[in-house]
Design a protein around this motif. Structure first.
Motif, short mmCIF file in Angstrom:
data_model
loop_
_atom_site.label_atom_id
_atom_site.label_comp_id
_atom_site.label_asym_id
_atom_site.label_seq_id
_atom_site.Cartn_x
_atom_site.Cartn_y
_atom_site.Cartn_z
N HIS A 127 0.70 -1.23 0.06
CA HIS A 127 0.08 0.16 0.09
C HIS A 127 1.07 1.42 -0.01
O HIS A 127 1.15 1.66 -0.85
CB HIS A 127 -0.99 -0.05 1.33
N ASP B 79 -11.06 0.24 -0.34
CA ASP B 79 -9.65 0.49 -0.25
C ASP B 79 -9.39 1.52 -1.07
O ASP B 79 -10.43 2.23 -1.68
CB ASP B 79 -8.72 -0.57 -1.00
N HIS C 148 -5.00 -0.79 2.88
CA HIS C 148 -5.06 0.59 3.29
C HIS C 148 -5.41 0.25 5.04
O HIS C 148 -4.69 0.93 5.89
CB HIS C 148 -6.41 1.31 2.92
#
Length: 205
Positions: free
Chosen positions: A95, A150, A197
């Motif tokens: 991420h 996300d 996330h």
């Protein structure tokens, strides 16, 4: 060995660290700071993971966070990470990792994709569809489309040698954005999974 930490203004790294430990198992060691991560790379790890947000935090919108969380990459840390991967280490980037180390451009060369300030972007967290596009042990057995909540990072600086395994779009009119890929750096193996996330995505079956 997991590097999980940095400014908490947009990510709950404590919750993320707990979720990663749940997924990776009890032998997982979490460190919060890049310099501590670099110092431990000479230990015999099966896998290293970076889900962190350590960067200079330039720009007025980060004024309240910069004194506590702004970070400039030390020469020792950059050298230790580069050598670890080039010598055959395994690195999983998650991420936020492409945003890390914004004063160290070679970091994107290691990952196979990097954040471009002024070009890359992501919308707020929301519903996305992840589409599997490549055959690889990482994606084996997954459905062709996965619905998640996300963020999609887009317009990254991608290496032509990165093997893209999954894509998603920031909005309906967007181009497909690489979200999962693999990359070789020296003798090392690198994989990136952009959808992580928070703990809800990390522990998603």
């Amino acid at each position: 060995l997991v590097l999980c930490g940095g400014s908490p203004h947009a990510h709950d790294f404590n919750g993320i660290g707990r979720a990663l430990t749940e997924v990776l198992g009890p032998d997982t060691a979490i460190v919060a700071h890049p310099d501590d991560f670099a110092r431990r790379l000479n230990e015999p790890w099966d896998l290293t993971v970076v889900h962190a947000l350590w960067w200079r935090m330039l720009g007025d919108s980060y004024n309240e966070w910069r004194d506590r969380w702004g970070y400039s990459t030390s020469e020792h840390t950059a050298s230790a990470i580069t050598q670890y991967v080039a010598d055959g280490g395994s690195l999983l980037s998650l991420h936020t990792a492409p945003i890390c180390f914004d004063d160290w451009p070679e970091w994107g060369d290691i990952l196979g994709g990097g954040w471009q300030w002024g070009t890359s972007s992501h919308p707020p967290k929301g519903p996305i569809e992840l589409h599997i596009t490549g055959e690889h042990p990482i994606t084996e057995g997954l459905p062709e489309t996965i619905a998640l909540s996300d963020e999609v990072y887009g317009d990254l600086r991608m290496s032509p040698r990165a093997e893209v395994l999954a894509v998603a779009r920031r909005h309906p009119d967007d181009d497909d954005q690489p979200v999962i890929w693999t990359h070789r750096f020296g003798n090392g193996q690198v994989a990136h999974i952009g959808v992580a996330h928070d703990e809800h995505t990390i522990t998603h079956p």
